[in-house]
Design a protein around this motif. Structure first.
Motif, mmCIF file in Angstrom:
data_model
loop_
_atom_site.group_PDB
_atom_site.id
_atom_site.type_symbol
_atom_site.label_atom_id
_atom_site.label_comp_id
_atom_site.label_asym_id
_atom_site.label_seq_id
_atom_site.Cartn_x
_atom_site.Cartn_y
_atom_site.Cartn_z
ATOM 1 N N THR A 225 0.851 -1.186 0.000
ATOM 2 C CA THR A 225 0.000 0.000 0.000
ATOM 3 C C THR A 225 0.885 1.233 0.000
ATOM 4 O OG1 THR A 225 -1.885 1.058 1.103
ATOM 5 C CG2 THR A 225 -0.192 0.091 2.537
ATOM 6 N N ASP A 226 0.283 2.404 0.095
ATOM 7 C CA ASP A 226 1.039 3.649 0.212
ATOM 8 C C ASP A 226 0.885 4.188 1.616
ATOM 9 O OD1 ASP A 226 2.011 3.836 -2.427
ATOM 10 O OD2 ASP A 226 0.103 4.646 -3.125
ATOM 11 N N ALA A 227 1.997 4.654 2.195
ATOM 12 C CA ALA A 227 1.987 5.386 3.454
ATOM 13 C C ALA A 227 2.192 6.854 3.102
ATOM 14 C CB ALA A 227 3.094 4.889 4.374
ATOM 15 N N LEU A 228 1.503 7.719 3.799
ATOM 16 C CA LEU A 228 1.573 9.150 3.515
ATOM 17 C C LEU A 228 2.368 9.871 4.595
ATOM 18 C CD1 LEU A 228 -2.196 9.666 2.620
ATOM 19 C CD2 LEU A 228 -0.307 9.083 1.082
ATOM 20 N N THR A 229 3.171 10.842 4.183
ATOM 21 C CA THR A 229 3.888 11.683 5.131
ATOM 22 C C THR A 229 3.260 13.074 5.125
ATOM 23 O OG1 THR A 229 5.543 11.987 3.381
ATOM 24 C CG2 THR A 229 6.098 10.449 5.142
ATOM 25 N N PRO A 230 3.479 13.847 6.206
ATOM 26 C CA PRO A 230 2.836 15.166 6.291
ATOM 27 C C PRO A 230 3.163 16.109 5.148
ATOM 28 C CG PRO A 230 3.655 14.509 8.436
ATOM 29 C CD PRO A 230 4.174 13.495 7.436
ATOM 30 N N ASP A 231 4.235 15.862 4.417
ATOM 31 C CA ASP A 231 4.565 16.726 3.281
ATOM 32 C C ASP A 231 3.742 16.396 2.040
ATOM 33 O OD1 ASP A 231 5.709 14.319 2.516
ATOM 34 O OD2 ASP A 231 7.763 15.077 2.497
ATOM 35 N N GLY A 232 2.816 15.431 2.166
ATOM 36 C CA GLY A 232 1.927 15.089 1.063
ATOM 37 C C GLY A 232 2.448 14.005 0.140
ATOM 38 N N LEU A 233 3.613 13.447 0.448
ATOM 39 C CA LEU A 233 4.182 12.427 -0.428
ATOM 40 C C LEU A 233 3.712 11.032 -0.032
ATOM 41 C CD1 LEU A 233 7.829 13.787 -0.747
ATOM 42 C CD2 LEU A 233 5.912 14.085 -2.338
ATOM 43 N N ALA A 234 3.582 10.170 -1.031
ATOM 44 C CA ALA A 234 3.203 8.771 -0.816
ATOM 45 C C ALA A 234 4.453 7.909 -0.946
ATOM 46 C CB ALA A 234 2.155 8.342 -1.844
ATOM 47 N N HIS A 235 4.574 6.926 -0.054
ATOM 48 C CA HIS A 235 5.718 6.023 -0.040
ATOM 49 C C HIS A 235 5.186 4.601 -0.098
ATOM 50 C CE1 HIS A 235 8.210 9.427 1.349
ATOM 51 N NE2 HIS A 235 7.102 9.763 1.973
ATOM 52 N N ALA B 292 -14.079 26.653 10.636
ATOM 53 C CA ALA B 292 -13.500 27.993 10.675
ATOM 54 C C ALA B 292 -12.509 28.091 9.534
ATOM 55 C CB ALA B 292 -12.789 28.222 12.002
ATOM 56 N N ALA B 293 -12.565 29.167 8.792
ATOM 57 C CA ALA B 293 -11.658 29.356 7.664
ATOM 58 C C ALA B 293 -10.650 30.439 8.001
ATOM 59 C CB ALA B 293 -12.441 29.741 6.418
ATOM 60 N N VAL B 294 -9.386 30.127 7.799
ATOM 61 C CA VAL B 294 -8.318 31.104 7.993
ATOM 62 C C VAL B 294 -7.419 31.055 6.758
ATOM 63 C CG1 VAL B 294 -8.332 30.999 10.517
ATOM 64 C CG2 VAL B 294 -6.862 29.464 9.240
ATOM 65 N N ALA B 295 -6.804 32.192 6.450
ATOM 66 C CA ALA B 295 -5.901 32.249 5.310
ATOM 67 C C ALA B 295 -4.614 31.497 5.643
ATOM 68 C CB ALA B 295 -5.596 33.699 4.957
ATOM 69 N N GLY B 296 -4.040 30.885 4.639
ATOM 70 C CA GLY B 296 -2.783 30.172 4.854
ATOM 71 C C GLY B 296 -2.086 29.917 3.534
ATOM 72 N N ARG B 297 -0.938 29.290 3.627
ATOM 73 C CA ARG B 297 -0.207 28.914 2.426
ATOM 74 C C ARG B 297 0.577 27.645 2.727
ATOM 75 N NH1 ARG B 297 5.143 32.546 1.614
ATOM 76 N NH2 ARG B 297 6.118 32.011 3.583
ATOM 77 N N VAL B 298 0.800 26.850 1.677
ATOM 78 C CA VAL B 298 1.591 25.630 1.791
ATOM 79 C C VAL B 298 2.607 25.602 0.658
ATOM 80 C CG1 VAL B 298 -0.213 24.281 2.933
ATOM 81 C CG2 VAL B 298 -0.011 24.210 0.451
ATOM 82 N N ASN B 299 3.667 24.889 0.890
ATOM 83 C CA ASN B 299 4.695 24.735 -0.117
ATOM 84 C C ASN B 299 4.174 23.840 -1.227
ATOM 85 O OD1 ASN B 299 7.332 23.045 -0.998
ATOM 86 N ND2 ASN B 299 7.743 25.196 -0.570
ATOM 87 N N GLY B 300 4.194 24.307 -2.454
ATOM 88 C CA GLY B 300 3.710 23.502 -3.560
ATOM 89 C C GLY B 300 3.626 24.286 -4.849
ATOM 90 N N PRO C 299 -7.878 23.253 -10.906
ATOM 91 C CA PRO C 299 -6.424 23.208 -10.778
ATOM 92 C C PRO C 299 -5.991 21.982 -9.975
ATOM 93 C CG PRO C 299 -7.320 24.744 -9.180
ATOM 94 C CD PRO C 299 -8.480 24.252 -10.019
ATOM 95 N N GLY C 300 -4.757 21.571 -10.166
ATOM 96 C CA GLY C 300 -4.173 20.490 -9.365
ATOM 97 C C GLY C 300 -2.954 21.020 -8.645
ATOM 98 N N MET C 301 -2.672 20.463 -7.473
ATOM 99 C CA MET C 301 -1.527 20.913 -6.700
ATOM 100 C C MET C 301 -0.633 19.736 -6.352
ATOM 101 S SD MET C 301 -1.382 22.856 -3.035
ATOM 102 C CE MET C 301 -0.774 21.552 -1.978
ATOM 103 N N LEU C 302 0.663 19.952 -6.416
ATOM 104 C CA LEU C 302 1.649 18.968 -5.977
ATOM 105 C C LEU C 302 2.624 19.644 -5.026
ATOM 106 C CD1 LEU C 302 2.604 17.021 -9.233
ATOM 107 C CD2 LEU C 302 1.383 16.140 -7.248
ATOM 108 N N PRO C 303 3.127 18.910 -4.022
ATOM 109 C CA PRO C 303 4.176 19.479 -3.176
ATOM 110 C C PRO C 303 5.383 19.832 -4.042
ATOM 111 C CG PRO C 303 3.381 17.404 -2.270
ATOM 112 C CD PRO C 303 2.779 17.551 -3.633
ATOM 113 N N ASP C 304 6.116 20.843 -3.647
ATOM 114 C CA ASP C 304 7.302 21.266 -4.380
ATOM 115 C C ASP C 304 8.540 20.846 -3.591
ATOM 116 O OD1 ASP C 304 9.256 22.450 -5.866
ATOM 117 O OD2 ASP C 304 8.571 24.508 -5.553
ATOM 118 N N PRO C 305 9.189 19.717 -3.985
ATOM 119 C CA PRO C 305 10.357 19.240 -3.232
ATOM 120 C C PRO C 305 11.466 20.283 -3.132
ATOM 121 C CG PRO C 305 9.677 17.616 -4.860
ATOM 122 C CD PRO C 305 8.880 18.861 -5.118
ATOM 123 N N ALA C 306 11.564 21.175 -4.110
ATOM 124 C CA ALA C 306 12.590 22.215 -4.080
ATOM 125 C C ALA C 306 12.212 23.335 -3.113
ATOM 126 C CB ALA C 306 12.805 22.780 -5.479
#
Length: 194
Positions: free
Chosen positions: A75-85, A163-171, A180-187
């Motif tokens: 199966t796939d295990a997920l890490t908090p950075d959004g990646l599947a292993h 509750a909705a708050v503004a935020g941002r994630v690396n991607g 749109p689609g989003m992927l984590p940005d390893p860089a």
């Protein structure tokens, strides 16, 4: 039980998606219920991903009583950075599952000590040991695009429970046509606002 040390090398914490902890198998050796990762949509099981050294899979299969009591699955295990292993895990053979078998205090202490050793929260384990519902794992969800406030699908989160708050994630966002689609940005060079 006759296994040499060092067959498993812990690497990182991760989650098994759509699984929940359960004590579903009666074990004479463990004096009560033994752990299982039961298929359960929307749930997560927190654990450690390990490297298995040579001879480790055979030792794990023997220790888990595979294939009679437990079986392995990929199966796939997920890490908090959004990646599947890609990982291999063990579950109780479905035909051998009971709804709930109370674990012994001694077995539960052994499992809890493993959780403590890797700084894993034991809330879901404690709930499973009492045949209770696992607490929710997700405290927040990051949304972007049509799920944002003022957009066409915002009503999915527009009620008193959220509750909705503004935020941002690396991607990075990708143009997939209507949505749109989003992927984590390893860089770690880009950010997505949500």
């Amino acid at each position: 039980q006759g296994f040499r040390e060092g067959l498993l090398r812990p690497r990182f914490a991760a989650f098994l998606p759509d699984r929940a902890l359960g004590f579903t198998r009666a074990s004479t050796a463990r004096g009560g219920g033994s752990l299982d990762v039961v298929p359960r949509r929307g749930q997560l099981v927190h654990g450690m991903v390990c490297t298995v050294e040579e001879g480790g899979w055979e030792a794990l299969a023997r220790k888990e009583g595979a294939p009679a009591a437990y079986r392995s699955f990929d199966t796939d295990a997920l890490t908090p950075d959004g990646l599947a292993h890609r990982v291999r895990a063990f579950e109780v053979v479905p035909a051998r599952r009971a709804r709930f078998v109370a674990p012994s205090a001694q077995y539960l202490d052994v499992v809890r000590s493993g959780y403590r050793a890797y700084s894993l929260a034991s809330d879901a384990l404690d709930a499973a040991a009492c045949d209770g519902a696992a607490p929710p794992h997700l405290a927040a969800v990051f949304t972007y695009g049509t799920l944002l406030r003022g957009e066409s699908r915002a009503a999915a989160f527009d009620d008193a429970r959220h509750a909705a708050v503004a935020g941002r994630v690396n991607g990075r966002l990708f143009d997939l046509g209507e949505y749109p689609g989003m992927l984590p940005d390893p860089a770690r060079a880009g950010w997505v606002v949500g």
